[in-house]
Motif scaffolding. Structure first.
Motif, PDB file in Angstrom:
ATOM      1  N   ASP A 222       0.836  -1.201   0.000  1.00  0.00           N
ATOM      2  CA  ASP A 222       0.000   0.000   0.000  1.00  0.00           C
ATOM      3  C   ASP A 222       0.869   1.248   0.000  1.00  0.00           C
ATOM      4  N   ASN A 223       0.464   2.232  -0.795  1.00  0.00           N
ATOM      5  CA  ASN A 223       1.107   3.545  -0.819  1.00  0.00           C
ATOM      6  C   ASN A 223       0.348   4.486   0.102  1.00  0.00           C
ATOM      7  N   TYR A 224       0.934   5.608   0.434  1.00  0.00           N
ATOM      8  CA  TYR A 224       0.318   6.601   1.317  1.00  0.00           C
ATOM      9  C   TYR A 224      -0.952   7.222   0.717  1.00  0.00           C
ATOM     10  N   ASP A 225      -1.099   7.180  -0.612  1.00  0.00           N
ATOM     11  CA  ASP A 225      -2.222   7.857  -1.278  1.00  0.00           C
ATOM     12  C   ASP A 225      -3.409   6.944  -1.581  1.00  0.00           C
TER      13      ASP A 225
ATOM     14  N   THR B 218      -3.269   4.073  -3.197  1.00  0.00           N
ATOM     15  CA  THR B 218      -2.951   3.150  -4.283  1.00  0.00           C
ATOM     16  C   THR B 218      -2.038   2.059  -3.732  1.00  0.00           C
ATOM     17  N   SER B 219      -1.704   1.110  -4.568  1.00  0.00           N
ATOM     18  CA  SER B 219      -0.764   0.045  -4.198  1.00  0.00           C
ATOM     19  C   SER B 219       0.244  -0.106  -5.319  1.00  0.00           C
ATOM     20  N   ARG B 220       1.358  -0.759  -5.010  1.00  0.00           N
ATOM     21  CA  ARG B 220       2.363  -1.036  -6.040  1.00  0.00           C
ATOM     22  C   ARG B 220       2.803  -2.485  -5.929  1.00  0.00           C
TER      23      ARG B 220
ATOM     24  N   VAL C  28       0.834   1.880 -10.802  1.00  0.00           N
ATOM     25  CA  VAL C  28       0.178   1.753  -9.501  1.00  0.00           C
ATOM     26  C   VAL C  28      -1.151   1.026  -9.679  1.00  0.00           C
TER      27      VAL C  28
ATOM     28  N   THR D 226      -5.119   0.396  -8.030  1.00  0.00           N
ATOM     29  CA  THR D 226      -6.155   0.984  -7.189  1.00  0.00           C
ATOM     30  C   THR D 226      -7.259  -0.045  -6.956  1.00  0.00           C
TER      31      THR D 226
END
Length: 105
Positions: A46-49, A51-53, A61, A63
């Motif tokens: 998980d990313n801070y925004d 989204t995921s990578r 990315v 979503t």
């Protein structure tokens, strides 16, 4: 698209192939292994925004998306079919049920 199934399996539909296997979800990191040989398919972080990578699947990315009725029915078939694979055994999962599908932007 990556489907994270309630049964602990996943189906990743990529540009040129489809990958299936098992996943575990721990503290915002999904680790997916291929059903055929147990090798790492991807690690979805998980990313801070929101989204995921998954670097193993490329630079884009991912979503979460809510599936409509037709897409949900299709994903249920894909997830249920995992139990018919020779490599499937029902007792190996550590996942969070109900995670939505993820799609690349």
């Amino acid at each position: 698209m990556i489907l994270l199934c309630e049964n602990g399996g996943f189906v990743a539909t990529l540009d040129t192939t489809m990958v299936e296997g098992r996943y575990t979800d721990s503290s915002g990191m999904v680790t997916a292994t291929k059903g055929e040989d147990g090798s790492i398919a991807f690690e979805l972080a998980d990313n801070y925004d929101g989204t995921s990578r998954a670097l193993q699947l490329g630079e884009g990315v991912w979503t979460s998306v809510t599936l409509d009725t037709v897409a949900a029915d299709h994903s249920n078939v894909l997830c249920d079919d995992l139990a018919l694979r020779g490599w499937w055994s029902p007792a190996q999962s550590s996942h969070i049920p109900g995670r939505a599908a993820k799609t690349s932007e």
